[in-house]
Design a protein around this motif. Sequence first.
Motif, PDB file in Angstrom:
ATOM      1  N   ALA A 135       1.818   6.639  -7.065  1.00 24.29           N
ATOM      2  CA  ALA A 135       0.798   7.613  -7.448  1.00 24.29           C
ATOM      3  C   ALA A 135       1.286   9.039  -7.202  1.00 24.29           C
ATOM      4  O   ALA A 135       1.075   9.933  -8.031  1.00 24.29           O
ATOM      5  CB  ALA A 135      -0.492   7.344  -6.679  1.00 24.29           C
ATOM      6  N   SER A 136       1.952   9.255  -6.085  1.00 29.07           N
ATOM      7  CA  SER A 136       2.449  10.597  -5.757  1.00 29.07           C
ATOM      8  C   SER A 136       3.520  11.059  -6.731  1.00 29.07           C
ATOM      9  O   SER A 136       3.532  12.222  -7.150  1.00 29.07           O
ATOM     10  CB  SER A 136       3.001  10.620  -4.328  1.00 29.07           C
ATOM     11  OG  SER A 136       1.988  10.322  -3.398  1.00 29.07           O
ATOM     12  N   LEU A 191      -2.817   6.137 -11.914  1.00 29.30           N
ATOM     13  CA  LEU A 191      -3.544   5.384 -10.885  1.00 29.30           C
ATOM     14  C   LEU A 191      -3.579   3.898 -11.226  1.00 29.30           C
ATOM     15  O   LEU A 191      -3.472   3.046 -10.333  1.00 29.30           O
ATOM     16  CB  LEU A 191      -4.965   5.939 -10.741  1.00 29.30           C
ATOM     17  CG  LEU A 191      -5.047   7.401 -10.275  1.00 29.30           C
ATOM     18  CD1 LEU A 191      -6.502   7.855 -10.213  1.00 29.30           C
ATOM     19  CD2 LEU A 191      -4.370   7.582  -8.918  1.00 29.30           C
ATOM     20  N   LEU A 235       0.943   4.223  -2.960  1.00 27.17           N
ATOM     21  CA  LEU A 235       0.787   5.653  -2.732  1.00 27.17           C
ATOM     22  C   LEU A 235       2.010   6.425  -3.219  1.00 27.17           C
ATOM     23  O   LEU A 235       1.881   7.542  -3.739  1.00 27.17           O
ATOM     24  CB  LEU A 235       0.548   5.929  -1.241  1.00 27.17           C
ATOM     25  CG  LEU A 235      -0.760   5.362  -0.669  1.00 27.17           C
ATOM     26  CD1 LEU A 235      -0.834   5.606   0.835  1.00 27.17           C
ATOM     27  CD2 LEU A 235      -1.959   5.991  -1.368  1.00 27.17           C
ATOM     28  N   LEU A 268       0.829  -1.209   0.000  1.00 28.24           N
ATOM     29  CA  LEU A 268       0.000   0.000   0.000  1.00 28.24           C
ATOM     30  C   LEU A 268       0.861   1.256   0.000  1.00 28.24           C
ATOM     31  O   LEU A 268       0.594   2.202  -0.750  1.00 28.24           O
ATOM     32  CB  LEU A 268      -0.929   0.011   1.215  1.00 28.24           C
ATOM     33  CG  LEU A 268      -1.824   1.261   1.299  1.00 28.24           C
ATOM     34  CD1 LEU A 268      -2.779   1.327   0.110  1.00 28.24           C
ATOM     35  CD2 LEU A 268      -2.610   1.294   2.600  1.00 28.24           C
ATOM     36  N   GLY A 269       1.896   1.256   0.833  1.00 26.69           N
ATOM     37  CA  GLY A 269       2.774   2.419   0.883  1.00 26.69           C
ATOM     38  C   GLY A 269       3.438   2.671  -0.457  1.00 26.69           C
ATOM     39  O   GLY A 269       3.566   3.822  -0.892  1.00 26.69           O
ATOM     40  N   TRP A 277       8.718   5.618   1.806  1.00 25.28           N
ATOM     41  CA  TRP A 277       9.059   6.994   1.449  1.00 25.28           C
ATOM     42  C   TRP A 277      10.524   7.312   1.712  1.00 25.28           C
ATOM     43  O   TRP A 277      11.024   8.356   1.264  1.00 25.28           O
ATOM     44  CB  TRP A 277       8.144   7.963   2.195  1.00 25.28           C
ATOM     45  CG  TRP A 277       6.725   7.808   1.737  1.00 25.28           C
ATOM     46  CD1 TRP A 277       5.829   6.847   2.131  1.00 25.28           C
ATOM     47  CD2 TRP A 277       6.049   8.584   0.752  1.00 25.28           C
ATOM     48  NE1 TRP A 277       4.650   7.002   1.449  1.00 25.28           N
ATOM     49  CE2 TRP A 277       4.754   8.055   0.607  1.00 25.28           C
ATOM     50  CE3 TRP A 277       6.430   9.692  -0.021  1.00 25.28           C
ATOM     51  CZ2 TRP A 277       3.829   8.587  -0.281  1.00 25.28           C
ATOM     52  CZ3 TRP A 277       5.493  10.220  -0.900  1.00 25.28           C
ATOM     53  CH2 TRP A 277       4.215   9.675  -1.025  1.00 25.28           C
ATOM     54  N   ALA A 306      -0.092   2.465 -10.500  1.00 27.31           N
ATOM     55  CA  ALA A 306       0.116   2.348  -9.051  1.00 27.31           C
ATOM     56  C   ALA A 306      -0.623   1.136  -8.494  1.00 27.31           C
ATOM     57  O   ALA A 306      -0.075   0.363  -7.693  1.00 27.31           O
ATOM     58  CB  ALA A 306      -0.348   3.623  -8.354  1.00 27.31           C
ATOM     59  N   ALA A 331       4.368   0.953   5.521  1.00 28.62           N
ATOM     60  CA  ALA A 331       3.912   1.879   4.492  1.00 28.62           C
ATOM     61  C   ALA A 331       4.755   3.149   4.501  1.00 28.62           C
ATOM     62  O   ALA A 331       5.166   3.646   3.447  1.00 28.62           O
ATOM     63  CB  ALA A 331       2.431   2.211   4.700  1.00 28.62           C
TER      64      ALA A 331
END
Length: 203
Positions: free
Chosen positions: A55-56, A144, A52, A48-49, A117, A147, A113
């Motif tokens: 997508a970012s 999207l 995201l 999940l992380g 980063w 991702a 998650a």
Amino acid sequence: MTTELLLAFIAFAFVTSVTPGPNNMMLLASGVNFGLRRSLPHMFGISLGFMLLVASVGLGLGQLFEQVPLLYDVLRYLGAAYLLYLAWKIANSGAPDSQATTRSKPFSFLQAAAFQWVNPKAWIMAIGAITTYTPQENFVVNVLLIAALFALVNCPSVGLWTVAGSLLRNWLSNARALRVFNIGMALLLVASLYPIFADTGLL
């Protein structure tokens, strides 16, 4: 997105997800030290992380790094420092039933998650997915889709390392053998930082 491009991306997602890196080294160690069931939140948090993150990057964060390269450098160094800390934690993990491991816990869903980063490999994978496999037409929709697909491919791929670790759990029931294994995993995690240090000229 054409069928050919979609298949090429799925292959890219699988290869980059299943090959050794910080996430997989930590999941292998988690499978050995905590078992498959307790490592599941770690697995799902990674996927999940990472979804995201992809997508970012696609929706503008990657452009920000192009405009302010210093931000990306700072992120890489923070990630490297955190990975060294995690390597130290893995090296000092106790046996599965020992008091040391009772006090320690596997990564939670949110911790895993958030780790994406500051994971250098995750950033390279995300940027590669967006720049190479995302068509410009209907770009936001394609970002999207990329991702979501990456997360779907990533979860079972990294799960293989968790399963491998859980299968090794019984073989490493001896405290000394587990100690050697954990130190080896810590060293491999440190070795995964080679591209960062090489890129900065420190190696």
